[in-house]
Design a protein around this motif. Sequence first.
Motif, PDB file in Angstrom:
ATOM      1  N   LEU A 240     -36.140 -42.561  30.941  1.00  0.00           N
ATOM      2  CA  LEU A 240     -35.741 -41.297  30.393  1.00  0.00           C
ATOM      3  C   LEU A 240     -36.634 -40.558  29.475  1.00  0.00           C
ATOM      4  O   LEU A 240     -37.128 -41.205  28.511  1.00  0.00           O
ATOM      5  CB  LEU A 240     -34.296 -41.111  29.619  1.00  0.00           C
ATOM      6  N   PHE A 278     -30.052 -34.683  34.303  1.00  0.00           N
ATOM      7  CA  PHE A 278     -28.949 -35.535  34.493  1.00  0.00           C
ATOM      8  C   PHE A 278     -28.457 -35.584  36.031  1.00  0.00           C
ATOM      9  O   PHE A 278     -28.083 -36.427  36.729  1.00  0.00           O
ATOM     10  CB  PHE A 278     -27.986 -35.335  33.353  1.00  0.00           C
ATOM     11  N   TRP A 318     -26.268 -39.612  27.976  1.00  0.00           N
ATOM     12  CA  TRP A 318     -26.719 -40.004  29.376  1.00  0.00           C
ATOM     13  C   TRP A 318     -25.729 -41.163  29.641  1.00  0.00           C
ATOM     14  O   TRP A 318     -25.248 -41.527  30.737  1.00  0.00           O
ATOM     15  CB  TRP A 318     -28.092 -40.293  29.807  1.00  0.00           C
TER      16      TRP A 318
END
Length: 333
Positions: A240, A278, A318
């Motif tokens: 990420l 996402f 997330w």
Amino acid sequence: MDYTLHEWVRMASHHGSIARCAIEKQAEESGLDALAVREKMRHHLRVMQEAAQQGLDERLRSVTGLTGGQAALMMKRLQAGKCLAGNLLGKAEVYALATAECNGCMGKIVAAPTAGACGILPGAVLAMMEEKGTTEEQAVDALFVAAAVGQAIATQASISGAEGGCQAECGSAAAMAAAALVYLEGGNPQQCADAAAFAGRFARLALGRPLAADSESLRALAACMARRFGQPEGGALVLLGHGTEHFANMVYPAMQTALRLAGGRRAYMGTVEGWPGFDEVLAQLKEDGCGQALLVPFMLVAGDHALNDMAGDGPKSWKSRLEAAGVGVRCRM
């Protein structure tokens, strides 16, 4: 507050200094008296001192083991008289790095003006306190001068690395530190402002290439990440990053390709504020039948975004959203 440097200099002529002006303006805006405003800044100074000391602990390490210990090594070299820059600049460098390492190890720091640039201003001011005899009161005043410069940059330009690049953070911090140092050396408001703006007057400015500027760099970085994390057994590796609206954001999907070419068949690259986001990453996980995922920050400083946006327990992280979608998650910081 929304003032330019020119306005700060003009207002300082009526208050005696930028520091006094900043204190009075902050008092007006916050509803606190001037003494309370000074005490808040004194607290910030002490947090800076504590962060620098914590960063000098040679045992300090981040969870990954990649950050910590370097400032302690620099301090040993300085104490051995082997710093070419001398004690003042040497200590400024040591304390700046120590503060940054404290931040990287999830310690408490003062964003000055951001977490990514948290060491520059403290390094300069703390070095002056030790090497030039700057008192705590003088240091507090210097921080108010720096704050005025930071406010002017934040409202007239940007202190955001995502928006203006790393120079928006470290460049802003350097301008703040320069003004603070000139103030401590007896400079007047105009000289403080000139010091903050001096970066534009260098005869030569050399720019280096970003870490992932070309395919060769991407392949080398992907190989490092593959060695570090491998291929999680029975699951996926999800990195990420921060992300940006700038076209340089394309490095993230390119990084996913590089990871897969390096052997990470189930490696996915996502971003907090860019693309892929996402939804794109989740769609890929579902399509590839991945029921487990190892979440890892792909950031130079794994701070708020890693702790909250990636691994937080809140419903928008997330981790929480992947678990809600039926994907088992482990986080590695």
